[in-house]
Write a protein that holds these residues in place. Structure first.
Motif, PDB file in Angstrom:
ATOM      1  N   ALA A  37      -4.132 -12.612  -0.019  1.00 61.44           N
ATOM      2  CA  ALA A  37      -2.832 -13.184   0.321  1.00 61.44           C
ATOM      3  C   ALA A  37      -2.268 -12.512   1.566  1.00 61.44           C
ATOM      4  O   ALA A  37      -2.549 -11.346   1.854  1.00 61.44           O
ATOM      5  N   LEU A  38      -1.441 -13.273   2.287  1.00 57.88           N
ATOM      6  CA  LEU A  38      -0.768 -12.790   3.483  1.00 57.88           C
ATOM      7  C   LEU A  38       0.740 -12.913   3.294  1.00 57.88           C
ATOM      8  O   LEU A  38       1.239 -13.973   2.920  1.00 57.88           O
ATOM      9  N   ALA A  39       1.449 -11.827   3.539  1.00 62.19           N
ATOM     10  CA  ALA A  39       2.909 -11.842   3.486  1.00 62.19           C
ATOM     11  C   ALA A  39       3.468 -11.441   4.844  1.00 62.19           C
ATOM     12  O   ALA A  39       2.934 -10.536   5.498  1.00 62.19           O
ATOM     13  N   VAL A  40       4.533 -12.107   5.252  1.00 65.68           N
ATOM     14  CA  VAL A  40       5.231 -11.759   6.489  1.00 65.68           C
ATOM     15  C   VAL A  40       6.519 -11.039   6.119  1.00 65.68           C
ATOM     16  O   VAL A  40       7.322 -11.547   5.326  1.00 65.68           O
ATOM     17  N   LEU A  41       6.694  -9.836   6.678  1.00 60.08           N
ATOM     18  CA  LEU A  41       7.890  -9.044   6.423  1.00 60.08           C
ATOM     19  C   LEU A  41       8.956  -9.383   7.452  1.00 60.08           C
ATOM     20  O   LEU A  41       8.728  -9.274   8.658  1.00 60.08           O
ATOM     21  N   LEU A  42      10.114  -9.805   6.970  1.00 56.47           N
ATOM     22  CA  LEU A  42      11.227 -10.187   7.831  1.00 56.47           C
ATOM     23  C   LEU A  42      12.325  -9.140   7.736  1.00 56.47           C
ATOM     24  O   LEU A  42      12.952  -8.967   6.688  1.00 56.47           O
ATOM     25  N   VAL A  64       1.449 -18.918   5.188  1.00 62.36           N
ATOM     26  CA  VAL A  64       1.513 -17.583   4.614  1.00 62.36           C
ATOM     27  C   VAL A  64       1.813 -17.749   3.131  1.00 62.36           C
ATOM     28  O   VAL A  64       2.300 -18.790   2.692  1.00 62.36           O
ATOM     29  N   ASP A  65       1.547 -16.713   2.359  1.00 63.79           N
ATOM     30  CA  ASP A  65       1.707 -16.817   0.903  1.00 63.79           C
ATOM     31  C   ASP A  65       3.076 -16.360   0.414  1.00 63.79           C
ATOM     32  O   ASP A  65       3.587 -16.884  -0.577  1.00 63.79           O
ATOM     33  N   PHE A  66       3.662 -15.394   1.120  1.00 63.12           N
ATOM     34  CA  PHE A  66       4.965 -14.865   0.721  1.00 63.12           C
ATOM     35  C   PHE A  66       5.746 -14.445   1.963  1.00 63.12           C
ATOM     36  O   PHE A  66       5.169 -14.070   2.982  1.00 63.12           O
ATOM     37  N   PHE A  67       7.063 -14.499   1.834  1.00 63.83           N
ATOM     38  CA  PHE A  67       7.946 -13.854   2.789  1.00 63.83           C
ATOM     39  C   PHE A  67       8.583 -12.673   2.079  1.00 63.83           C
ATOM     40  O   PHE A  67       9.126 -12.817   0.983  1.00 63.83           O
ATOM     41  N   LEU A  68       8.522 -11.495   2.702  1.00 67.26           N
ATOM     42  CA  LEU A  68       9.263 -10.341   2.218  1.00 67.26           C
ATOM     43  C   LEU A  68      10.477 -10.172   3.115  1.00 67.26           C
ATOM     44  O   LEU A  68      10.351 -10.227   4.344  1.00 67.26           O
ATOM     45  N   VAL A  69      11.627  -9.951   2.522  1.00 66.15           N
ATOM     46  CA  VAL A  69      12.868  -9.820   3.291  1.00 66.15           C
ATOM     47  C   VAL A  69      13.499  -8.468   2.987  1.00 66.15           C
ATOM     48  O   VAL A  69      13.809  -8.168   1.829  1.00 66.15           O
ATOM     49  N   GLY A  70      13.677  -7.657   4.045  1.00 67.29           N
ATOM     50  CA  GLY A  70      14.319  -6.368   3.844  1.00 67.29           C
ATOM     51  C   GLY A  70      13.821  -5.330   4.826  1.00 67.29           C
ATOM     52  O   GLY A  70      13.061  -5.617   5.750  1.00 67.29           O
ATOM     53  N   GLY A  71      14.250  -4.105   4.589  1.00 66.57           N
ATOM     54  CA  GLY A  71      13.880  -2.991   5.447  1.00 66.57           C
ATOM     55  C   GLY A  71      14.541  -1.723   4.970  1.00 66.57           C
ATOM     56  O   GLY A  71      15.435  -1.755   4.110  1.00 66.57           O
ATOM     57  N   SER A  72      14.104  -0.597   5.517  1.00 59.85           N
ATOM     58  CA  SER A  72      14.650   0.689   5.091  1.00 59.85           C
ATOM     59  C   SER A  72      16.091   0.878   5.531  1.00 59.85           C
ATOM     60  O   SER A  72      16.896   1.481   4.830  1.00 59.85           O
ATOM     61  N   LEU A  73      16.414   0.366   6.726  1.00 64.57           N
ATOM     62  CA  LEU A  73      17.775   0.485   7.253  1.00 64.57           C
ATOM     63  C   LEU A  73      18.208  -0.889   7.744  1.00 64.57           C
ATOM     64  O   LEU A  73      17.625  -1.429   8.684  1.00 64.57           O
ATOM     65  N   ASP A 240      -5.289  -6.707  -2.004  1.00 66.29           N
ATOM     66  CA  ASP A 240      -5.122  -8.077  -2.501  1.00 66.29           C
ATOM     67  C   ASP A 240      -4.159  -8.854  -1.614  1.00 66.29           C
ATOM     68  O   ASP A 240      -4.288 -10.067  -1.464  1.00 66.29           O
ATOM     69  N   MET A 241      -3.206  -8.144  -1.009  1.00 69.33           N
ATOM     70  CA  MET A 241      -2.255  -8.771  -0.096  1.00 69.33           C
ATOM     71  C   MET A 241      -1.952  -7.822   1.049  1.00 69.33           C
ATOM     72  O   MET A 241      -1.734  -6.632   0.828  1.00 69.33           O
ATOM     73  N   ILE A 242      -1.975  -8.357   2.272  1.00 70.98           N
ATOM     74  CA  ILE A 242      -1.568  -7.579   3.429  1.00 70.98           C
ATOM     75  C   ILE A 242      -0.184  -8.037   3.864  1.00 70.98           C
ATOM     76  O   ILE A 242       0.165  -9.214   3.735  1.00 70.98           O
ATOM     77  N   VAL A 243       0.599  -7.091   4.381  1.00 70.45           N
ATOM     78  CA  VAL A 243       1.957  -7.376   4.835  1.00 70.45           C
ATOM     79  C   VAL A 243       2.045  -7.041   6.320  1.00 70.45           C
ATOM     80  O   VAL A 243       1.685  -5.931   6.731  1.00 70.45           O
ATOM     81  N   VAL A 244       2.522  -7.999   7.095  1.00 67.10           N
ATOM     82  CA  VAL A 244       2.621  -7.810   8.546  1.00 67.10           C
ATOM     83  C   VAL A 244       4.022  -8.208   9.001  1.00 67.10           C
ATOM     84  O   VAL A 244       4.531  -9.261   8.611  1.00 67.10           O
ATOM     85  N   GLY A 245       4.627  -7.362   9.806  1.00 64.13           N
ATOM     86  CA  GLY A 245       5.956  -7.650  10.348  1.00 64.13           C
ATOM     87  C   GLY A 245       6.008  -7.433  11.834  1.00 64.13           C
ATOM     88  O   GLY A 245       6.003  -8.357  12.627  1.00 64.13           O
ATOM     89  N   ASN A 246       5.992  -6.149  12.248  1.00 62.68           N
ATOM     90  CA  ASN A 246       6.073  -5.811  13.661  1.00 62.68           C
ATOM     91  C   ASN A 246       4.934  -6.407  14.474  1.00 62.68           C
ATOM     92  O   ASN A 246       5.108  -6.776  15.635  1.00 62.68           O
ATOM     93  N   GLY A 247       3.753  -6.481  13.871  1.00 62.60           N
ATOM     94  CA  GLY A 247       2.605  -7.014  14.595  1.00 62.60           C
ATOM     95  C   GLY A 247       2.829  -8.436  15.066  1.00 62.60           C
ATOM     96  O   GLY A 247       2.481  -8.803  16.198  1.00 62.60           O
ATOM     97  N   ILE A 248       3.445  -9.257  14.213  1.00 62.82           N
ATOM     98  CA  ILE A 248       3.714 -10.650  14.570  1.00 62.82           C
ATOM     99  C   ILE A 248       4.899 -10.739  15.517  1.00 62.82           C
ATOM    100  O   ILE A 248       4.931 -11.602  16.406  1.00 62.82           O
ATOM    101  N   GLU A 249       5.874  -9.835  15.366  1.00 65.57           N
ATOM    102  CA  GLU A 249       7.008  -9.813  16.294  1.00 65.57           C
ATOM    103  C   GLU A 249       6.530  -9.518  17.712  1.00 65.57           C
ATOM    104  O   GLU A 249       6.970 -10.145  18.677  1.00 65.57           O
TER     105      GLU A 249
END
Length: 273
Positions: A37-42, A64-73, A240-249
């Motif tokens: 699965a592929l998830a995009v972190l927003l 993509v399979d999932f959107f993750l929404v959030g961040g540390s700050l 099982d799932m990779i998460v990519v955010g900055n790479g796609i940005e």
């Protein structure tokens, strides 16, 4: 366990309004069948709502399979607007990736209830969870208890600074494996290895493989995945799932590459069966 099961029964497709498998059941099924699965972190602070619809239309062409929404700050709370916009364009599940107890948006499908088991800060092991528990109990979010392991990515990350914790050493896969085992024994249903946003190096295949062998939970891997080659290495090692955010940005063309890679991996699995 009862409250988690109650949340799981309420997951429906927001477009068709028909029941669909729970997020956990989907990830567990992927793990058991070898599907990826592929998830995009927003990151809410980086999402420009004006052009967000255009990006979402691209994900219809390159799924993509999932959107993750959030961040540390998070300095701009736009979670609700982001979820709403996703709902208007796609039925891809939306999962919260919270930095603290304030980052809860009830309109999402689920939440990674992250326990930072790689660190020793009690606030991120249980403290924030105590504050969030009453709100989560009242919500319809599917709760996904997740053992979150921060891995040294070659640079100090926001999550390491905010949490005041040391990441796992990059070259110590056995430490990560034992940490994951402990998390599974404590009842964590997912494991998440993360080199952090803007990492100079991603989680090593050796560490991914060690954790994959050590636990029987779905394994999520993110941080520093900025090429199809790094994504493929993580998937082959056992993610099982990779998460990519900055790479796609940084490189919008990475989205179709990763989407095609995951689809190819899954076709190979089907063909092999």
């Amino acid at each position: 366990m009862q409250s988690i099961q109650q949340h799981e029964l309420k997951i429906t497709n927001p477009i068709t309004n028909k029941p669909r498998p729970t997020l956990y059941a989907t990830l567990r099924s992927y793990q058991q069948t070898g599907r990826k699965a592929l998830a995009v972190l927003l990151d809410p602070d980086k999402v420009e709502l004006g052009g967000f619809s255009s990006f979402l239309r691209r994900t219809l062409e390159h799924p993509v399979d999932f959107f993750l929404v959030g961040g540390s700050l998070v300095t701009e709370y736009t979670h609700q607007e982001i979820v709403q916009t996703i709902r208007e364009h796609t039925d891809t599940p939306v999962v919260l990736f919270p930095g603290n107890s304030l980052h809860i948006e009830p309109s999402a499908d689920g939440i990674l209830l992250l326990s930072l088991i790689s660190g020793r800060n009690p606030d991120f092991l249980i403290g924030q969870h105590v504050v969030a528990a009453p709100l989560l109990k009242k919500s319809k979010l599917e709760i996904l208890p997740t053992g979150y392991m921060l891995v040294d990515g070659g640079a100090q990350t926001t999550v390491s600074y905010i949490s005041g914790t040391m990441p796992l050493p990059h070259d110590k896969p056995s430490v990560a494996a034992c940490t994951a085992m402990a998390g599974e024994m404590l009842g964590m249903r997912l494991m998440y290895l993360d080199a952090g946003s803007g990492a100079r190096r991603c989680v090593s295949p050796e560490m991914i493989a060690a954790v994959r062998e050590a636990v029987d939970t779905p394994l999520i891997v993110g941080g520093g995945i900025n090429s199809a080659q790094k994504a493929e290495a993580a998937l082959l090692a056992g993610a099982d799932m990779i998460v990519v955010g900055n790479g796609i940005e940084a490189n919008p063309d990475l989205l179709p590459e990763l989407s095609a890679l995951v689809r190819f991996c899954n076709r190979q699995i089907v063909a092999g069966n």
